[in-house]
Design a protein around this motif. Structure first.
Motif, PDB file in Angstrom:
ATOM      1  N   ARG A   1       0.846  -1.192   0.000  1.00 57.56           N
ATOM      2  CA  ARG A   1       0.000   0.000   0.000  1.00 57.56           C
ATOM      3  C   ARG A   1       0.882   1.244   0.000  1.00 57.56           C
ATOM      4  NH1 ARG A   1      -4.180  -1.449   4.922  1.00 57.56           N
ATOM      5  NH2 ARG A   1      -4.636  -3.607   4.306  1.00 57.56           N
ATOM      6  N   ARG A   2       0.396   2.289  -0.660  1.00 57.09           N
ATOM      7  CA  ARG A   2       1.103   3.572  -0.673  1.00 57.09           C
ATOM      8  C   ARG A   2       0.399   4.532   0.279  1.00 57.09           C
ATOM      9  NH1 ARG A   2       4.611   4.532  -5.112  1.00 57.09           N
ATOM     10  NH2 ARG A   2       5.029   2.537  -6.131  1.00 57.09           N
ATOM     11  N   THR A   3       1.179   5.248   1.058  1.00 59.74           N
ATOM     12  CA  THR A   3       0.602   6.240   1.955  1.00 59.74           C
ATOM     13  C   THR A   3       1.645   7.289   2.304  1.00 59.74           C
ATOM     14  OG1 THR A   3      -0.502   6.615   4.086  1.00 59.74           O
ATOM     15  CG2 THR A   3       1.158   4.864   4.007  1.00 59.74           C
ATOM     16  N   ARG A   4       1.173   8.492   2.601  1.00 63.27           N
ATOM     17  CA  ARG A   4       2.036   9.540   3.130  1.00 63.27           C
ATOM     18  C   ARG A   4       2.005   9.565   4.656  1.00 63.27           C
ATOM     19  NH1 ARG A   4       0.155  14.734  -0.554  1.00 63.27           N
ATOM     20  NH2 ARG A   4       0.838  13.957  -2.616  1.00 63.27           N
ATOM     21  N   ASN A   5       1.068   8.854   5.239  1.00 59.30           N
ATOM     22  CA  ASN A   5       0.806   8.949   6.672  1.00 59.30           C
ATOM     23  C   ASN A   5       1.306   7.693   7.398  1.00 59.30           C
ATOM     24  OD1 ASN A   5      -0.525  11.276   5.886  1.00 59.30           O
ATOM     25  ND2 ASN A   5      -2.550  10.334   5.971  1.00 59.30           N
ATOM     26  N   PHE A   6       2.309   7.843   8.236  1.00 54.49           N
ATOM     27  CA  PHE A   6       2.837   6.672   8.941  1.00 54.49           C
ATOM     28  C   PHE A   6       1.805   6.067   9.878  1.00 54.49           C
ATOM     29  CE2 PHE A   6       3.894  10.055  12.006  1.00 54.49           C
ATOM     30  CZ  PHE A   6       3.547   9.464  13.218  1.00 54.49           C
ATOM     31  N   GLU A   7       0.825   6.867  10.316  1.00 56.33           N
ATOM     32  CA  GLU A   7      -0.206   6.347  11.201  1.00 56.33           C
ATOM     33  C   GLU A   7      -0.984   5.203  10.568  1.00 56.33           C
ATOM     34  OE1 GLU A   7       0.269  10.780  12.173  1.00 56.33           O
ATOM     35  OE2 GLU A   7       0.155   9.508  10.371  1.00 56.33           O
ATOM     36  N   GLU A   8      -1.169   5.243   9.247  1.00 56.40           N
ATOM     37  CA  GLU A   8      -1.876   4.163   8.562  1.00 56.40           C
ATOM     38  C   GLU A   8      -1.116   2.846   8.670  1.00 56.40           C
ATOM     39  OE1 GLU A   8      -3.047   5.026   4.585  1.00 56.40           O
ATOM     40  OE2 GLU A   8      -3.796   7.040   5.072  1.00 56.40           O
ATOM     41  N   VAL A   9       0.204   2.919   8.642  1.00 57.93           N
ATOM     42  CA  VAL A   9       1.019   1.708   8.793  1.00 57.93           C
ATOM     43  C   VAL A   9       0.831   1.138  10.196  1.00 57.93           C
ATOM     44  CG1 VAL A   9       3.328   0.729   8.602  1.00 57.93           C
ATOM     45  CG2 VAL A   9       2.696   2.723   7.203  1.00 57.93           C
ATOM     46  N   LEU A  10       0.846   2.006  11.193  1.00 59.26           N
ATOM     47  CA  LEU A  10       0.756   1.561  12.582  1.00 59.26           C
ATOM     48  C   LEU A  10      -0.630   1.040  12.928  1.00 59.26           C
ATOM     49  CD1 LEU A  10       2.786   4.378  14.373  1.00 59.26           C
ATOM     50  CD2 LEU A  10       3.603   2.355  13.145  1.00 59.26           C
ATOM     51  N   GLU A  11      -1.654   1.546  12.260  1.00 62.14           N
ATOM     52  CA  GLU A  11      -3.024   1.111  12.538  1.00 62.14           C
ATOM     53  C   GLU A  11      -3.326  -0.265  11.957  1.00 62.14           C
ATOM     54  OE1 GLU A  11      -5.242   4.299  10.892  1.00 62.14           O
ATOM     55  OE2 GLU A  11      -4.776   5.693  12.536  1.00 62.14           O
ATOM     56  N   ASP A  12      -2.507  -0.722  11.019  1.00 60.71           N
ATOM     57  CA  ASP A  12      -2.711  -2.034  10.400  1.00 60.71           C
ATOM     58  C   ASP A  12      -2.219  -3.119  11.363  1.00 60.71           C
ATOM     59  OD1 ASP A  12      -2.650  -4.397   8.896  1.00 60.71           O
ATOM     60  OD2 ASP A  12      -2.086  -3.356   7.055  1.00 60.71           O
ATOM     61  N   LYS A  13      -3.142  -3.855  11.938  1.00 62.71           N
ATOM     62  CA  LYS A  13      -2.789  -4.846  12.955  1.00 62.71           C
ATOM     63  C   LYS A  13      -2.040  -6.040  12.378  1.00 62.71           C
ATOM     64  CE  LYS A  13      -6.580  -3.589  16.061  1.00 62.71           C
ATOM     65  NZ  LYS A  13      -5.654  -2.834  16.946  1.00 62.71           N
ATOM     66  N   THR A  14      -2.045  -6.199  11.057  1.00 58.41           N
ATOM     67  CA  THR A  14      -1.307  -7.315  10.455  1.00 58.41           C
ATOM     68  C   THR A  14       0.171  -7.002  10.286  1.00 58.41           C
ATOM     69  OG1 THR A  14      -1.605  -6.660   8.126  1.00 58.41           O
ATOM     70  CG2 THR A  14      -3.400  -7.889   9.179  1.00 58.41           C
ATOM     71  N   VAL A  15       0.554  -5.735  10.435  1.00 51.85           N
ATOM     72  CA  VAL A  15       1.962  -5.349  10.318  1.00 51.85           C
ATOM     73  C   VAL A  15       2.686  -5.750  11.595  1.00 51.85           C
ATOM     74  CG1 VAL A  15       3.577  -3.430  10.098  1.00 51.85           C
ATOM     75  CG2 VAL A  15       1.475  -3.452   8.736  1.00 51.85           C
ATOM     76  N   GLN A  16       3.727  -6.555  11.457  1.00 54.01           N
ATOM     77  CA  GLN A  16       4.491  -7.023  12.620  1.00 54.01           C
ATOM     78  C   GLN A  16       5.643  -6.095  12.980  1.00 54.01           C
ATOM     79  OE1 GLN A  16       4.615 -10.974  10.348  1.00 54.01           O
ATOM     80  NE2 GLN A  16       5.115 -11.603  12.432  1.00 54.01           N
ATOM     81  N   ALA A  17       6.259  -5.512  11.970  1.00 52.02           N
ATOM     82  CA  ALA A  17       7.464  -4.721  12.202  1.00 52.02           C
ATOM     83  C   ALA A  17       7.528  -3.568  11.216  1.00 52.02           C
ATOM     84  CB  ALA A  17       8.712  -5.593  12.072  1.00 52.02           C
ATOM     85  N   VAL A  18       8.277  -2.547  11.600  1.00 45.53           N
ATOM     86  CA  VAL A  18       8.503  -1.410  10.708  1.00 45.53           C
ATOM     87  C   VAL A  18      10.000  -1.108  10.651  1.00 45.53           C
ATOM     88  CG1 VAL A  18       6.244  -0.355  11.034  1.00 45.53           C
ATOM     89  CG2 VAL A  18       8.113   0.257  12.591  1.00 45.53           C
ATOM     90  N   ILE A  19      10.427  -0.639   9.498  1.00 46.42           N
ATOM     91  CA  ILE A  19      11.765  -0.074   9.339  1.00 46.42           C
ATOM     92  C   ILE A  19      11.569   1.419   9.161  1.00 46.42           C
ATOM     93  CG2 ILE A  19      13.901  -0.066   8.011  1.00 46.42           C
ATOM     94  CD1 ILE A  19      13.192  -2.881   7.030  1.00 46.42           C
ATOM     95  N   VAL A  20      12.205   2.210  10.014  1.00 49.35           N
ATOM     96  CA  VAL A  20      12.043   3.666   9.984  1.00 49.35           C
ATOM     97  C   VAL A  20      13.353   4.290   9.520  1.00 49.35           C
ATOM     98  CG1 VAL A  20      11.551   5.743  11.327  1.00 49.35           C
ATOM     99  CG2 VAL A  20      10.318   3.613  11.809  1.00 49.35           C
TER     100      VAL A  20
END
Length: 441
Positions: free
Chosen positions: A93-112
């Motif tokens: 998915r494409r997004t400008r808002n990092f909050e959308e990534v964090l709200e996705d409960k299927t996401v286990q990890a993030v690289i910042v």
């Protein structure tokens, strides 16, 4: 902070950890049949491109869920989208808002991998959301952010990996074994250097932000000001609103290794710094040379030096370290090299094994492997928030000493600057609403 431990035990433990990391890169956790780890990418610039290409090239079981960047063109510009398109069936998915990534409960990890000023405002809510995090260096833009990510990682039981890749390097493991053997005696002083020929841009007029860029989000917690090309992609590093200068960009890698080699696990108690501009006049906040000395309670000293106007390095390397012992010294570089020199005649001692010399010894693959393995096993990653804070704090304290033009007396136990209110204010900063830090950790 972690309890004081002996130098020999510290380095021996590091060597053991590095050996375990090397073995882990071939463990079953990375077998092609393993269930993919769902990873969101936040900040799609140069270092993120490197991470993605390395993961793709080695076929690691990762599924990239999101490409998050305030500039819509970055995933294509940096080749990230193309690399992923041939790697997995589903497009992120494409997004400008990092909050959308964090709200996705299927996401286990993030690289910042954003500009430095965005690290804590993204990392803290990411940990609150229960996401394991690989946070690029420096993990903090100001000193006060470090204790917050230590507390958050502990409270939310997340895996935290700081982007200090040499902590997982086979060169570090090999050098650590030598230092632990006592070959150069007791290490009393270390020096980190960063000698490069940095570009300096001439001032340009403010302009409208490029199409496809959410400039307000790019500024985030930084002060509001008109868009200027010199302060945007790549060049933001030399402005205090967004970056930490060379001491916090490339320098943090070498400072971290200098602290590792010195074997200190507390903050320094006294810091002095000097810097100036002698060759690189242009649009920037930071000097083109800086020298910092960090003094510790046990009498040990860590030195940092950068010279950003040189087309040459030192001992053949643009970035590196010298570990000074009572019986000899070691030249060490994160470019994948070390060489021991012994006694008054500086007799050559052991050097880095050929098979891990150069690029093979820089730790990028091993560091990411360690993070992904820990996401599966819930073990502690090789560069913990405590390790990250102790090294990043040297960046901040060095910068404070330079700006204050004074000796900084620091209390390692309370993490406070003594008898200098103006300098103490520089341990933190003001965040522009609504892009600040979470109310609670």
């Amino acid at each position: 902070m972690s309890a004081e431990i002996t130098r020999r035990k510290f380095l021996a433990t590091t060597a053991t950890t590095a050996a375990a990391i090397a073995a882990a890169s071939e463990a079953s956790a990375f077998a092609p049949q393993a269930e993919p780890i769902r990873v969101g990418l936040i900040g799609c610039g140069g270092i993120m491109s490197s991470h993605v290409r390395r993961i793709v090239a080695r076929g690691l079981p990762v599924e990239f869920t999101h490409l998050c960047d305030v500039d819509d063109h970055q995933p294509e510009r940096r080749g990230i989208a193309k690399a992923i398109s041939g790697f997995q069936k589903l497009e992120p998915r494409r997004t400008r808002n990092f909050e959308e990534v964090l709200e996705d409960k299927t996401v286990q990890a993030v690289i910042v991998a954003t500009p430095h000023h965005q690290h804590a405002p993204i990392a803290l809510p990411a940990m609150q959301a229960g996401k394991d995090i690989y946070l690029e260096k420096p993990g903090s833009h100001v000193f006060s952010e470090g204790p917050l990510y230590i507390a958050a990682a502990k409270k939310y039981s997340v895996v935290f990996q700081h982007g200090s890749q040499m902590r997982s390097s086979p060169v570090t493991e090999s050098a650590g074994e030598l230092l632990a053997s006592g070959i150069i005696g007791e290490v009393k002083m270390t020096k980190a250097w960063n000698c490069q020929n940095r570009e300096v841009r001439k001032p340009v007029a403010d302009a409208k932000p490029p199409a496809g860029v959410d400039y307000d989000r790019w500024l985030g917690p930084a002060p509001e000001r008109p868009f200027n090309e010199n302060r945007f992609h790549q060049y933001w590093r030399v402005f205090r609103d967004y970056g930490n200068g060379d001491i916090g960009d490339d320098g943090i890698h070498d400072i971290d290794m200098a602290r590792w080699g010195l074997g200190v696990t507390k903050h320094p108690n006294r810091i002095t710094a000097h810097g100036s501009t002698i060759a690189k006049q242009g649009d920037r906040d930071y000097p083109d040379n800086m020298m910092v000395a960090f003094h510790y309670d046990d009498g040990k000293v860590l030195l940092y030096e950068d010279r950003l106007f040189t087309p040459y390095g030192y001992r053949g390397f643009d970035s590196g370290n010298t570990f000074y012992g009572t019986e000899g010294y070691m030249i060490f570089s994160r470019r994948g090299y070390y060489q021991v020199y012994l006694g008054a005649k500086e007799k050559e001692g052991p050097t880095v094994p050929r098979e891990i010399r150069g690029g093979a010894g820089r730790g990028y693959d091993e560091h990411m492997d360690n993070f992904l393995k820990c996401v599966r096993t819930r073990e502690t990653a090789s560069c913990t928030p405590e390790i990250a804070h102790l090294s990043c704090s040297l960046v901040h304290l060095g910068e404070i000493a330079f700006r204050a033009q004074d000796v900084i007396n620091f209390d390692p136990a309370t993490e406070t600057i003594q008898d200098n209110p103006a300098a103490a204010k520089l341990l933190t900063k003001t965040y522009r609403a609504p892009y600040g830090l979470p109310d609670t950790v």
